[in-house]
Design a protein around this motif. Sequence first.
Motif, PDB file in Angstrom:
ATOM      1  N   CYS A   1      41.404  26.666  26.524  1.00 42.52           N
ATOM      2  CA  CYS A   1      39.995  27.029  26.673  1.00 42.52           C
ATOM      3  C   CYS A   1      39.735  28.460  26.201  1.00 42.52           C
ATOM      4  O   CYS A   1      38.709  28.735  25.576  1.00 42.52           O
ATOM      5  N   MET A   2      40.680  29.371  26.473  1.00 41.36           N
ATOM      6  CA  MET A   2      40.511  30.747  25.975  1.00 41.36           C
ATOM      7  C   MET A   2      40.563  30.792  24.455  1.00 41.36           C
ATOM      8  O   MET A   2      39.836  31.569  23.840  1.00 41.36           O
ATOM      9  N   SER A   3      41.402  29.958  23.841  1.00 43.31           N
ATOM     10  CA  SER A   3      41.462  29.966  22.375  1.00 43.31           C
ATOM     11  C   SER A   3      40.130  29.502  21.788  1.00 43.31           C
ATOM     12  O   SER A   3      39.681  30.043  20.780  1.00 43.31           O
ATOM     13  N   ASP A   4      39.475  28.537  22.425  1.00 43.67           N
ATOM     14  CA  ASP A   4      38.136  28.122  21.982  1.00 43.67           C
ATOM     15  C   ASP A   4      37.133  29.255  22.187  1.00 43.67           C
ATOM     16  O   ASP A   4      36.304  29.529  21.321  1.00 43.67           O
ATOM     17  N   MET A   5      37.224  29.916  23.335  1.00 45.43           N
ATOM     18  CA  MET A   5      36.299  30.988  23.690  1.00 45.43           C
ATOM     19  C   MET A   5      36.387  32.164  22.713  1.00 45.43           C
ATOM     20  O   MET A   5      35.370  32.725  22.307  1.00 45.43           O
ATOM     21  N   PHE A   6      37.620  32.508  22.318  1.00 46.54           N
ATOM     22  CA  PHE A   6      37.832  33.663  21.444  1.00 46.54           C
ATOM     23  C   PHE A   6      38.020  33.278  19.981  1.00 46.54           C
ATOM     24  O   PHE A   6      38.337  34.134  19.150  1.00 46.54           O
ATOM     25  N   ASP A   7      37.831  32.005  19.665  1.00 47.14           N
ATOM     26  CA  ASP A   7      37.938  31.500  18.293  1.00 47.14           C
ATOM     27  C   ASP A   7      39.264  31.917  17.643  1.00 47.14           C
ATOM     28  O   ASP A   7      39.299  32.553  16.587  1.00 47.14           O
ATOM     29  N   CYS A   8      40.353  31.576  18.334  1.00 51.47           N
ATOM     30  CA  CYS A   8      41.693  31.843  17.827  1.00 51.47           C
ATOM     31  C   CYS A   8      42.578  30.656  18.202  1.00 51.47           C
ATOM     32  O   CYS A   8      42.093  29.693  18.799  1.00 51.47           O
ATOM     33  N   THR A   9      43.839  30.717  17.869  1.00 50.36           N
ATOM     34  CA  THR A   9      44.740  29.622  18.217  1.00 50.36           C
ATOM     35  C   THR A   9      45.460  29.923  19.529  1.00 50.36           C
ATOM     36  O   THR A   9      45.544  31.086  19.965  1.00 50.36           O
ATOM     37  N   ARG A  10      46.001  28.888  20.122  1.00 49.61           N
ATOM     38  CA  ARG A  10      46.818  29.041  21.322  1.00 49.61           C
ATOM     39  C   ARG A  10      48.024  29.929  21.007  1.00 49.61           C
ATOM     40  O   ARG A  10      48.412  30.768  21.814  1.00 49.61           O
TER      41      ARG A  10
END
Length: 65
Positions: A37-46
Motif C-alpha cells: 500500500c505504501m508503494s502505491d501511495m508513494f508511486d514506487c516499487t515494494r
Amino acid sequence: MKTKMCKDCGAALSKDEIALTKKLIDAKTKEFFCLNCMSDMFDCTRDDLEIKIEEFKEQGCTLFV
C-alpha cells in the motif's frame, strides 16, 4: 502485543512496515500501512521501499531497532 494491521488492505504488519510508516509519514501516527500500500501511495516499487528500510537501518535509525 496486539498485531497492527494495514489501514488500507488489512494485512498484518511487520515491525519494519510500522517503522517505515512512522519514518515516511509521521512518527506519531496511529495508522500504519503495508509495503504494498505504501508503494502505491508513494508511486514506487515494494523493492524501493525494502531498499530504504535497509538504508535506514544502516544509518542507525532507532525506529528500525
